[in-house]
Design a protein around this motif. Structure first.
Motif, PDB file in Angstrom:
ATOM      1  N   GLU A   1      41.722  43.416  44.813  1.00 28.19           N
ATOM      2  CA  GLU A   1      42.877  43.032  43.988  1.00 28.19           C
ATOM      3  C   GLU A   1      42.804  43.660  42.598  1.00 28.19           C
ATOM      4  O   GLU A   1      43.819  44.088  42.049  1.00 28.19           O
ATOM      5  N   ILE A   2      41.606  43.734  42.032  1.00 30.18           N
ATOM      6  CA  ILE A   2      41.457  44.331  40.702  1.00 30.18           C
ATOM      7  C   ILE A   2      41.747  45.829  40.762  1.00 30.18           C
ATOM      8  O   ILE A   2      42.473  46.363  39.923  1.00 30.18           O
ATOM      9  N   LEU A   3      41.198  46.510  41.776  1.00 31.84           N
ATOM     10  CA  LEU A   3      41.446  47.956  41.902  1.00 31.84           C
ATOM     11  C   LEU A   3      42.919  48.259  42.130  1.00 31.84           C
ATOM     12  O   LEU A   3      43.434  49.266  41.658  1.00 31.84           O
ATOM     13  N   ALA A   4      43.600  47.378  42.859  1.00 28.86           N
ATOM     14  CA  ALA A   4      45.020  47.584  43.149  1.00 28.86           C
ATOM     15  C   ALA A   4      45.906  47.224  41.963  1.00 28.86           C
ATOM     16  O   ALA A   4      47.106  47.479  41.980  1.00 28.86           O
ATOM     17  N   GLY A   5      45.300  46.617  40.931  1.00 29.40           N
ATOM     18  CA  GLY A   5      46.088  46.211  39.777  1.00 29.40           C
ATOM     19  C   GLY A   5      46.818  44.899  39.986  1.00 29.40           C
ATOM     20  O   GLY A   5      47.665  44.508  39.190  1.00 29.40           O
ATOM     21  N   GLU A   6      46.489  44.187  41.072  1.00 26.03           N
ATOM     22  CA  GLU A   6      47.147  42.906  41.369  1.00 26.03           C
ATOM     23  C   GLU A   6      46.527  41.771  40.562  1.00 26.03           C
ATOM     24  O   GLU A   6      47.159  40.747  40.327  1.00 26.03           O
ATOM     25  N   THR A   7      45.257  41.931  40.192  1.00 26.01           N
ATOM     26  CA  THR A   7      44.532  40.906  39.461  1.00 26.01           C
ATOM     27  C   THR A   7      43.896  41.541  38.234  1.00 26.01           C
ATOM     28  O   THR A   7      43.333  42.628  38.325  1.00 26.01           O
ATOM     29  N   ASN A   8      44.003  40.857  37.099  1.00 25.00           N
ATOM     30  CA  ASN A   8      43.369  41.319  35.874  1.00 25.00           C
ATOM     31  C   ASN A   8      41.900  40.905  35.906  1.00 25.00           C
ATOM     32  O   ASN A   8      41.588  39.740  36.165  1.00 25.00           O
TER      33      ASN A   8
END
Length: 105
Positions: free
Chosen positions: A69-76
């Motif tokens: 999620e972090i790599l996808a930019g979905e999660t900070n």
């Protein structure tokens, strides 16, 4: 190649060498599923490796879903850390630079 290995490979393509100017650091990733990888930054370049580094600057522990999620930019990353989804050991302030070093696409 595992899906996790593929995610780490995408990090290389996103590496922002300008954000790494003057930085000497090793980011160790330990995923709850057992995968360990590190990103060693030195001289404006980044080398990704599998396994555990001898002297990481900061160790980041999380599950693979959080990492995706972090790599996808979905999660900070900072929000995930505050929510307890990421645990860190070592120079935690270094981790705040990850977003600039590896910007999401």
């Amino acid at each position: 190649m595992s899906a996790i290995q593929g995610l780490f490979d995408t990090m290389t393509g996103r590496f922002n060498s300008a954000a790494a100017a003057g930085l000497e650091a090793v980011f160790q990733y330990k995923l709850d599923e057992g995968d360990c990888y590190y990103a060693a930054i030195s001289g404006g370049s980044c080398v990704l490796g599998k396994g555990e580094h001898d002297s990481p600057s900061v160790v980041l522990m999380m599950d693979s879903q959080t990492f995706k999620e972090i790599l996808a930019g979905e999660t900070n990353g900072m929000q995930a850390f505050m929510a307890g989804r990421i645990r860190a050991d070592g120079d935690i302030m270094l981790a705040t630079r990850l977003e600039a070093l590896f910007p999401a696409s």
